[in-house]
Design a protein around this motif. Structure first.
Motif, PDB file in Angstrom:
ATOM      1  N   LEU A 176      -6.690  10.669  24.063  1.00  0.00           N
ATOM      2  CA  LEU A 176      -6.589   9.216  24.042  1.00  0.00           C
ATOM      3  C   LEU A 176      -5.535   8.864  22.987  1.00  0.00           C
ATOM      4  CD1 LEU A 176      -8.368   7.447  25.827  1.00  0.00           C
ATOM      5  CD2 LEU A 176      -9.853   7.045  23.871  1.00  0.00           C
ATOM      6  N   LYS A 177      -4.620   7.985  23.362  1.00  0.00           N
ATOM      7  CA  LYS A 177      -3.600   7.556  22.400  1.00  0.00           C
ATOM      8  C   LYS A 177      -3.986   6.165  21.904  1.00  0.00           C
ATOM      9  CE  LYS A 177       1.346   6.922  21.778  1.00  0.00           C
ATOM     10  NZ  LYS A 177       2.685   6.974  22.323  1.00  0.00           N
ATOM     11  N   VAL A 178      -4.236   6.069  20.600  1.00  0.00           N
ATOM     12  CA  VAL A 178      -4.831   4.861  20.034  1.00  0.00           C
ATOM     13  C   VAL A 178      -3.976   4.349  18.866  1.00  0.00           C
ATOM     14  CG1 VAL A 178      -6.939   3.960  18.950  1.00  0.00           C
ATOM     15  CG2 VAL A 178      -7.106   5.790  20.625  1.00  0.00           C
ATOM     16  N   TRP A 179      -3.932   3.025  18.722  1.00  0.00           N
ATOM     17  CA  TRP A 179      -3.170   2.418  17.625  1.00  0.00           C
ATOM     18  C   TRP A 179      -4.034   1.387  16.897  1.00  0.00           C
ATOM     19  CZ3 TRP A 179       1.345  -1.536  18.718  1.00  0.00           C
ATOM     20  CH2 TRP A 179       1.918  -1.950  17.510  1.00  0.00           C
ATOM     21  N   SER A 180      -4.162   1.552  15.609  1.00  0.00           N
ATOM     22  CA  SER A 180      -4.797   0.543  14.761  1.00  0.00           C
ATOM     23  C   SER A 180      -3.660  -0.210  14.062  1.00  0.00           C
ATOM     24  CB  SER A 180      -5.722   1.237  13.751  1.00  0.00           C
ATOM     25  OG  SER A 180      -6.076   0.373  12.703  1.00  0.00           O
ATOM     26  N   ALA A 181      -3.374  -1.420  14.557  1.00  0.00           N
ATOM     27  CA  ALA A 181      -2.242  -2.204  14.045  1.00  0.00           C
ATOM     28  C   ALA A 181      -2.732  -3.136  12.938  1.00  0.00           C
ATOM     29  CB  ALA A 181      -1.636  -3.010  15.187  1.00  0.00           C
ATOM     30  N   ALA A 182      -2.034  -3.134  11.795  1.00  0.00           N
ATOM     31  CA  ALA A 182      -2.480  -3.856  10.591  1.00  0.00           C
ATOM     32  C   ALA A 182      -3.790  -3.233  10.091  1.00  0.00           C
ATOM     33  CB  ALA A 182      -2.632  -5.358  10.826  1.00  0.00           C
ATOM     34  N   VAL A 214      -5.447  10.889  11.977  1.00  0.00           N
ATOM     35  CA  VAL A 214      -4.832   9.571  11.798  1.00  0.00           C
ATOM     36  C   VAL A 214      -3.458   9.717  11.125  1.00  0.00           C
ATOM     37  CG1 VAL A 214      -5.093   7.273  10.795  1.00  0.00           C
ATOM     38  CG2 VAL A 214      -7.120   8.516  11.550  1.00  0.00           C
ATOM     39  N   THR A 215      -2.446   9.110  11.731  1.00  0.00           N
ATOM     40  CA  THR A 215      -1.111   9.113  11.150  1.00  0.00           C
ATOM     41  C   THR A 215      -0.786   7.709  10.665  1.00  0.00           C
ATOM     42  OG1 THR A 215      -0.462  10.733  12.807  1.00  0.00           O
ATOM     43  CG2 THR A 215       1.324   9.657  11.599  1.00  0.00           C
ATOM     44  N   PHE A 216      -0.557   7.567   9.366  1.00  0.00           N
ATOM     45  CA  PHE A 216      -0.252   6.249   8.805  1.00  0.00           C
ATOM     46  C   PHE A 216       1.263   6.041   8.743  1.00  0.00           C
ATOM     47  CE2 PHE A 216      -4.507   7.096   7.186  1.00  0.00           C
ATOM     48  CZ  PHE A 216      -5.124   5.891   7.480  1.00  0.00           C
ATOM     49  N   LYS A 217       1.671   4.834   9.065  1.00  0.00           N
ATOM     50  CA  LYS A 217       3.100   4.522   9.076  1.00  0.00           C
ATOM     51  C   LYS A 217       3.320   3.074   8.651  1.00  0.00           C
ATOM     52  CE  LYS A 217       5.992   4.677  12.765  1.00  0.00           C
ATOM     53  NZ  LYS A 217       6.307   5.025  14.155  1.00  0.00           N
ATOM     54  N   LYS A 218       4.351   2.842   7.882  1.00  0.00           N
ATOM     55  CA  LYS A 218       4.645   1.457   7.479  1.00  0.00           C
ATOM     56  C   LYS A 218       5.355   0.747   8.636  1.00  0.00           C
ATOM     57  CE  LYS A 218       6.631  -1.138   3.744  1.00  0.00           C
ATOM     58  NZ  LYS A 218       7.059  -1.144   2.371  1.00  0.00           N
ATOM     59  N   GLN A 219       4.873  -0.446   8.948  1.00  0.00           N
ATOM     60  CA  GLN A 219       5.486  -1.185  10.051  1.00  0.00           C
ATOM     61  C   GLN A 219       5.203  -2.681   9.903  1.00  0.00           C
ATOM     62  OE1 GLN A 219       3.421  -1.601  13.678  1.00  0.00           O
ATOM     63  NE2 GLN A 219       5.193  -1.150  14.956  1.00  0.00           N
ATOM     64  N   ASN A 220       6.244  -3.468  10.125  1.00  0.00           N
ATOM     65  CA  ASN A 220       6.079  -4.924  10.153  1.00  0.00           C
ATOM     66  C   ASN A 220       5.939  -5.350  11.612  1.00  0.00           C
ATOM     67  OD1 ASN A 220       6.307  -7.682  10.082  1.00  0.00           O
ATOM     68  ND2 ASN A 220       8.137  -7.718   8.790  1.00  0.00           N
ATOM     69  N   LEU A 221       4.755  -5.819  11.967  1.00  0.00           N
ATOM     70  CA  LEU A 221       4.496  -6.201  13.370  1.00  0.00           C
ATOM     71  C   LEU A 221       5.458  -7.284  13.848  1.00  0.00           C
ATOM     72  CD1 LEU A 221       0.594  -6.452  13.367  1.00  0.00           C
ATOM     73  CD2 LEU A 221       1.973  -4.737  14.547  1.00  0.00           C
ATOM     74  N   LEU A 272      -2.580   6.328  15.688  1.00  0.00           N
ATOM     75  CA  LEU A 272      -1.528   5.786  14.837  1.00  0.00           C
ATOM     76  C   LEU A 272      -2.118   4.600  14.075  1.00  0.00           C
ATOM     77  CD1 LEU A 272       1.538   5.409  14.058  1.00  0.00           C
ATOM     78  CD2 LEU A 272       1.689   3.878  16.036  1.00  0.00           C
ATOM     79  N   ALA A 273      -1.825   4.504  12.789  1.00  0.00           N
ATOM     80  CA  ALA A 273      -2.340   3.389  11.993  1.00  0.00           C
ATOM     81  C   ALA A 273      -1.183   2.817  11.188  1.00  0.00           C
ATOM     82  CB  ALA A 273      -3.452   3.877  11.062  1.00  0.00           C
ATOM     83  N   THR A 274      -0.911   1.532  11.375  1.00  0.00           N
ATOM     84  CA  THR A 274       0.257   0.941  10.726  1.00  0.00           C
ATOM     85  C   THR A 274      -0.117  -0.299   9.917  1.00  0.00           C
ATOM     86  OG1 THR A 274       0.720  -0.481  12.630  1.00  0.00           O
ATOM     87  CG2 THR A 274       1.779   1.681  12.610  1.00  0.00           C
ATOM     88  N   ASP A 275       0.692  -0.566   8.900  1.00  0.00           N
ATOM     89  CA  ASP A 275       0.523  -1.792   8.118  1.00  0.00           C
ATOM     90  C   ASP A 275       1.849  -2.087   7.415  1.00  0.00           C
ATOM     91  OD1 ASP A 275      -2.172  -3.438   7.129  1.00  0.00           O
ATOM     92  OD2 ASP A 275      -0.498  -3.613   5.744  1.00  0.00           O
ATOM     93  N   LEU A 276       1.990  -3.334   7.059  1.00  0.00           N
ATOM     94  CA  LEU A 276       3.180  -3.799   6.340  1.00  0.00           C
ATOM     95  C   LEU A 276       3.144  -3.371   4.872  1.00  0.00           C
ATOM     96  CD1 LEU A 276       5.515  -6.015   6.284  1.00  0.00           C
ATOM     97  CD2 LEU A 276       3.732  -7.636   5.707  1.00  0.00           C
ATOM     98  N   ASP A 277       1.947  -3.191   4.357  1.00  0.00           N
ATOM     99  CA  ASP A 277       1.731  -3.046   2.925  1.00  0.00           C
ATOM    100  C   ASP A 277       1.655  -1.571   2.510  1.00  0.00           C
ATOM    101  OD1 ASP A 277       0.710  -2.998   0.371  1.00  0.00           O
ATOM    102  OD2 ASP A 277      -0.800  -4.541   0.716  1.00  0.00           O
ATOM    103  N   GLY A 278       2.716  -1.113   1.835  1.00  0.00           N
ATOM    104  CA  GLY A 278       2.792   0.283   1.425  1.00  0.00           C
ATOM    105  C   GLY A 278       1.659   0.701   0.495  1.00  0.00           C
ATOM    106  N   ASN A 279       1.219  -0.198  -0.382  1.00  0.00           N
ATOM    107  CA  ASN A 279       0.123   0.141  -1.305  1.00  0.00           C
ATOM    108  C   ASN A 279      -1.166   0.374  -0.543  1.00  0.00           C
ATOM    109  OD1 ASN A 279       1.631  -0.062  -3.583  1.00  0.00           O
ATOM    110  ND2 ASN A 279       1.216  -2.243  -3.852  1.00  0.00           N
ATOM    111  N   ALA A 280      -1.428  -0.499   0.441  1.00  0.00           N
ATOM    112  CA  ALA A 280      -2.642  -0.337   1.255  1.00  0.00           C
ATOM    113  C   ALA A 280      -2.592   1.008   1.975  1.00  0.00           C
ATOM    114  CB  ALA A 280      -2.756  -1.475   2.257  1.00  0.00           C
TER     115      ALA A 280
END
Ligand SMILES: C[S@@+](CC[C@H](N)C(=O)[O-])C[C@H]1O[C@@H](n2cnc3c(N)ncnc32)[C@H](O)[C@@H]1O
Length: 257
Positions: free
Chosen positions: A97-103, A180-187, A129-137
């Motif tokens: 299953l390919k899954v994305w947790s955005a923000a 889980v792969t974390f990546k910085k991303q601005n939605l 895949l798990a992404t967020d804008l906030d590098g600290n988070a």
């Protein structure tokens, strides 16, 4: 100053590529005004001078504009619906299953997904895949150590299986961390990956303007496989899902048609 906030928005966009005009203005303005006043400044103009020349102050500003509150199994009932009403169809005949947790904020949401899905698929076949804008988070997410209050809604057998207590803190098991792969991303600015079976995007759309939401729903739809599912937050129902190529499958769950 007449357009103090407007100028601040433009300046922040040039400096960080974050477009505050796509966030609901009254809310964002209130939050940031409270922040600069607390620090003793009296306008966005003065506050910008400080944050643009001081990395620490800029980090604090970013921290304030991105609200990072999260917890494992947040709104537990929704995860039950995912498990009992949505997942059986989604995994039927599938080995992965390919899954994305955005923000994804500090990681509680993608780790919850991994824990829940591990009941039905081998962990090694999961790709989250798990992404967020906030590098600290994201840094805290990779660290994967949480206070007990973040675990309030975790079922006891999951807590037992996938967490280790370290004093008053709880550490997520490596088997879960590995999928889980974390990546910085601005939605609101960066391109989206594609072919997802499931996209979870909760408790961030509420901060965006109607225009921003409109374009995001279309982009999320385009990133799903046919019949893939878009799972939203508990105050974030889509008013007219058909307009974006979605059909409501259950409250807060939309299927790509
Ligand atoms: C309240 S948290 C939600 C966390 C998690 N999804 C949940 O429901 O528990 C909102 C997150 O949205 C992130 N965020 C805000 N604007 C964003 C943007 N433009 N792109 C990506 N993430 C953003 C913030 O950094 C923050 O971590």
């Amino acid at each position: 100053m007449v357009n103090d906030y407007g100028d601040f928005v433009q300046a922040i966009k040039r400096k960080t590529a974050i477009d505050l005009s796509l966030y609901k203005e009254a809310q964002m303005k209130r939050r940031l005004t409270a922040l600069y006043e607390k620090k003793g400044y009296s306008s966005f103009h003065d506050y910008y001078k400080v944050i643009s020349s001081d990395e620490k102050q800029m980090a604090e500003f970013l921290d304030r504009m991105t609200i990072n509150v999260s917890e494992f199994y947040r709104n537990y009932k929704r995860w039950e619906v995912l498990e009992t009403n949505i997942l059986p169809r989604l995994i039927k005949g599938k080995r992965t299953l390919k899954v994305w947790s955005a923000a994804c904020s500090t990681g509680e949401e993608p780790y919850t997904l991994a824990m829940l899905l591990s009941k039905y698929l081998p962990l090694t076949s999961l790709d989250i895949l798990a992404t967020d804008l906030d590098g600290n988070a994201l840094q805290r997410a990779r660290h994967a150590i949480y206070p007990e209050r973040s675990l309030a809604e975790v079922p006891p057998e999951i807590k037992q299986k996938y967490f280790t207590a370290e004093g008053s803190l709880y550490k997520v098991d490596d088997r879960i961390k590995q999928v889980v792969t974390f990546k910085k991303q601005n939605l609101l600015a960066d391109p989206f990956d594609a072919e997802f079976d499931l996209i979870v995007c909760r408790n961030v759309m509420i901060y965006f303007t109607e225009e921003a939401k409109d374009s995001l729903y279309k982009k999320f739809n385009a990133s799903l496989i046919k019949e893939g599912v878009f799972f939203v937050g508990s105050t974030e129902q889509i008013f007219n899902p058909g307009q974006y190529g979605f059909q409501s499958e259950d409250t807060f769950f939309y299927k790509k048609v």
